[in-house]
Design a protein around this motif. Sequence first.
Motif, PDB file in Angstrom:
ATOM      1  N   ASN A 265     -38.424  45.427  12.780  1.00 55.80           N
ATOM      2  CA  ASN A 265     -39.098  44.181  12.420  1.00 55.80           C
ATOM      3  C   ASN A 265     -38.450  43.607  11.169  1.00 55.80           C
ATOM      4  OD1 ASN A 265     -40.062  45.662  10.263  1.00 55.80           O
ATOM      5  ND2 ASN A 265     -42.197  45.527  10.829  1.00 55.80           N
ATOM      6  N   ALA A 273     -42.237  43.026  16.299  1.00 53.54           N
ATOM      7  CA  ALA A 273     -40.899  43.627  16.365  1.00 53.54           C
ATOM      8  C   ALA A 273     -39.858  42.531  16.556  1.00 53.54           C
ATOM      9  CB  ALA A 273     -40.838  44.630  17.504  1.00 53.54           C
ATOM     10  N   ASP A 274     -38.685  42.736  16.000  1.00 58.98           N
ATOM     11  CA  ASP A 274     -37.632  41.720  15.993  1.00 58.98           C
ATOM     12  C   ASP A 274     -36.523  42.099  16.960  1.00 58.98           C
ATOM     13  OD1 ASP A 274     -35.601  39.890  15.246  1.00 58.98           O
ATOM     14  OD2 ASP A 274     -34.783  41.407  13.915  1.00 58.98           O
TER      15      ASP A 274
END
Length: 290
Positions: A265, A273-274
Amino acid sequence: MKLKNNILRSFLPLLFLLSSTISSLQAQTIRVNDVLDTESSFSPEELIENVLVSGNCANISNITSVVNGNPTDLTTKSYGYFKRLPGSRFPFEEGIVLTTGIAFNTSNGGSNLDDRSTGLSDADLNQIIDPNTVFTDATVFEFDFTPSSDTINFRYIMASEEYEENFPCLYSDGFAFLLRVAGTTTYENIAIIPETTTPVSVTSVHPGVDLNGNAIGCMPQNEDFFEGYNIGDTNFNGRTTILNATATVIPNIRYHIKLVIADANNGQLGDPADSTYDSAVFLEAGSFNL
């Protein structure tokens, strides 16, 4: 004069095509999961035994993996094989790559490095890097090995799309090379800044960031291990220099190693979450010598 101009005009498309071809070749200095390379369709087991490891492969066992895609999914899987093109200055001639997205897009002229992958987290990475970080899209290779010497060593490069703006000041994807004696539960991370215990990451390896007051800046961190921005031999915004993962081991004792990389993230509490910016680790062929 008219004839001369007509001749020049007739050559313009050819010159444009030649210029585009040269630019493309300059940008693509490694190829990843290319159909020309048999190794591109290797399984994780074959990549470990036949590309990464040198020495007696009978010392390798219990190979497992967490990946996105099957071995023949050359343009969509999260791992694979890379090879340096003639004339390239990429440091490794060949090897394997593990990514948080799509391995094929790390080169081959692709531009999108914001792909989703396995969608999975990794508890060991959380424990080693940060218990509070949300990891996703983990790609994992792990196996047992029995060394015949008292040290192990292999070479790698970490590259990331997060080498952009002030991102190195704020957050980073995570990766680790986790080592333990087989049958035990305590891992040691050997993907660290030399002479320290600091994990290698975008936030731990970067030059100073100064955005002229428009956003958060930060001081350099281990800048000697940063190779540069937009070097051009991969599609990533930046990468480290060649790093060595090394450890002291006991000969003829069975060990377990786990190679893991995952999206993280953005460091802000409560944010999702990224998967916007991918990262990868390139491991040199044959450098894991038993």
